[in-house]
Design an enzyme around this catalytic site. Sequence first.
Site, short mmCIF file in Angstrom:
data_model
loop_
_atom_site.label_atom_id
_atom_site.label_comp_id
_atom_site.label_asym_id
_atom_site.label_seq_id
_atom_site.Cartn_x
_atom_site.Cartn_y
_atom_site.Cartn_z
N ASP A 262 0.83 -1.21 0.00
CA ASP A 262 0.00 0.00 0.00
C ASP A 262 0.86 1.26 0.00
O ASP A 262 0.34 2.36 -0.18
CB ASP A 262 -0.95 0.01 1.21
CG ASP A 262 -0.22 -0.19 2.52
OD1 ASP A 262 0.49 -1.21 2.65
OD2 ASP A 262 -0.33 0.68 3.40
N ASN A 263 2.16 1.10 0.17
CA ASN A 263 3.06 2.25 0.13
C ASN A 263 3.83 2.32 -1.19
O ASN A 263 4.83 3.02 -1.28
CB ASN A 263 4.04 2.21 1.31
CG ASN A 263 3.36 2.59 2.62
OD1 ASN A 263 2.29 3.18 2.62
ND2 ASN A 263 3.97 2.24 3.73
P1 AMP Z 1 1.17 3.66 7.02
O1 AMP Z 1 1.97 2.70 7.82
O2 AMP Z 1 1.35 5.10 7.42
O3 AMP Z 1 1.34 3.48 5.56
O4 AMP Z 1 -0.36 3.35 7.36
C1 AMP Z 1 -0.97 2.10 7.18
C2 AMP Z 1 -2.46 2.24 7.32
O5 AMP Z 1 -2.81 2.69 8.64
C3 AMP Z 1 -3.11 3.21 6.36
O6 AMP Z 1 -4.37 2.73 6.03
C4 AMP Z 1 -3.21 4.47 7.21
O7 AMP Z 1 -4.20 5.33 6.73
C5 AMP Z 1 -3.55 3.91 8.56
N1 AMP Z 1 -3.14 4.79 9.68
C6 AMP Z 1 -1.89 5.04 10.12
N2 AMP Z 1 -1.92 5.89 11.15
C7 AMP Z 1 -3.22 6.23 11.36
C8 AMP Z 1 -3.89 7.08 12.29
N3 AMP Z 1 -3.24 7.79 13.22
N4 AMP Z 1 -5.23 7.15 12.20
C9 AMP Z 1 -5.92 6.45 11.28
N5 AMP Z 1 -5.34 5.63 10.40
C10 AMP Z 1 -4.00 5.51 10.43
MG MG Z 2 0.88 4.30 3.91
#
Ligand code: AMP
Ligand code: MG
Length: 465
Positions: A262-263
């Site tokens: 997803d990244n």
């Molecule tokens: P990431 O690791 O930042 O790529 O995030 C992975 C998933 O977790 C994605 O769907 C983000 O939108 C969600 N996510 C990360 N941090 C938060 C947060 N503080 N509140 C809501 N969703 C989050």
């Molecule tokens: Mg992400």
Amino acid sequence: MVEKPQPHQDTPAPILTLADWIGDPVDPASFPETKLRWRNDRAAATVELDKLSDAEWVAHFGRFEPLPGNLEKSLALRYHGHQFRVYNPEIGDGRGFLFAQLRDDRGRLLDLGTKGSGQTPYSRSGDGRLTLKGAVRELLATEMLQALGVNTSHTFSIVETGEELWRGDEPSPTRSAVLTRLSHGHIRIGTFQRLLAHDEPGHMRELVEYCLTQFPGPPPPENAPDRDHPAIRLLHQVVERMADLAASWMVAGFVHGVLNTDNMNISGESFDYGPWRWLPRWEPGFTAAYFDHAGLYAFGRQPEAVGWNCAQLATALRLIAPSEGLIAALERFGPLYAEHLRRRWLWRLGLKPQGETQDGALIAACERAMQESGEQPDTFFHTHRGGRAQSEELARLMEDYDPVLSPHPYRQEEPPQSMLIDEVETIWSAIDERDDWEPLLEKVAAIRRAGEAHGAPPEPAAQDR
Ligand code: AMP
Ligand code: MG
């Protein structure tokens, strides 16, 4: 406010052709405070937003009042993803959304997307927020990567939002912010994976068309099987871009930290910067994320991780495309990676490539030299730029090379720009303890100057795109 759509912007935004399934309309959080902390006028100029007053800027990138003629309502994008190799169907934009779509002066599509703009249907138990420190770290990463020739999203705006956040990995309560990034789309490998999981071949075809139209690339090699199939064409393009992206991180000495599907933006841009680090020394096992216990996304494993992610895209595309063509596209990843690594390594050394074997021997010797000396990679590249100051072995290997260097004073300056954790923490401490933003702004200016000295890496040869 910008009164009318800008001249080279198209209305309606192209994403609207997919709007009934690509995302969910959402409202931004209403923040107690909106203090403008960073506006990227260099990036804004490319999409004709650099003339906004600060008040207008905050209205759009703090309160998310729509840009005229652009998306009326922001879209929290839907996607799934493999996180540390475990499939997760419950993600999606949990703290961000697609705010607007713009064209640059070359007609290319750019998205303005947010991080920390509030809760969405995908927030699960999260607060939908971003810490100010997280925003500052993303700014530093994107500026440094750009200076090192990496294809990255740009940190467009940071607005501090006046909330207290609680986080396990920062002293809490900690300050909050909303960040806006500018990048070529927000279509991820995980966007395709979701369509496979939901068995939506029609939407998959639409998404393939959207990507081919909005993020154009060259056709597959002449002999590639199924080369006229749209999904095969797309996979070739994505493999080409991802191989280059992985090579660019390695040459930059950068560890992204969270290479989940997803990244991974199918435009091949690096984005979403969390626990990233730059290498303090050349160490393939160096890991950035404290939660990456197995070292899955360690520095030296990044090319393999990105290749694995491309394979997940191929698996998703299997829904609409023949395997033979998909496999043939995937098989190009390794050789393309090697070619891009060579091109970029020689670029960073300021030397003209001499051919696969000779360059390969030089690269191996550089790696050995860094490993033996423990020299920090930015220092190594800086001191060896143009073939200077080497050990006997490197001197011999570099003998036949012509330097290709711009006459920029930065080349003679010591120490070179780097982005090690201690400096990042010092820059953050000034903000955290004294609300002193000078060290951050000075650092960004210094990195941009280094970027000017480096120039852009040469374009890949046609056969190695
Ligand atoms: P990431 O690791 O930042 O790529 O995030 C992975 C998933 O977790 C994605 O769907 C983000 O939108 C969600 N996510 C990360 N941090 C938060 C947060 N503080 N509140 C809501 N969703 C989050
Ligand atoms: Mg992400």
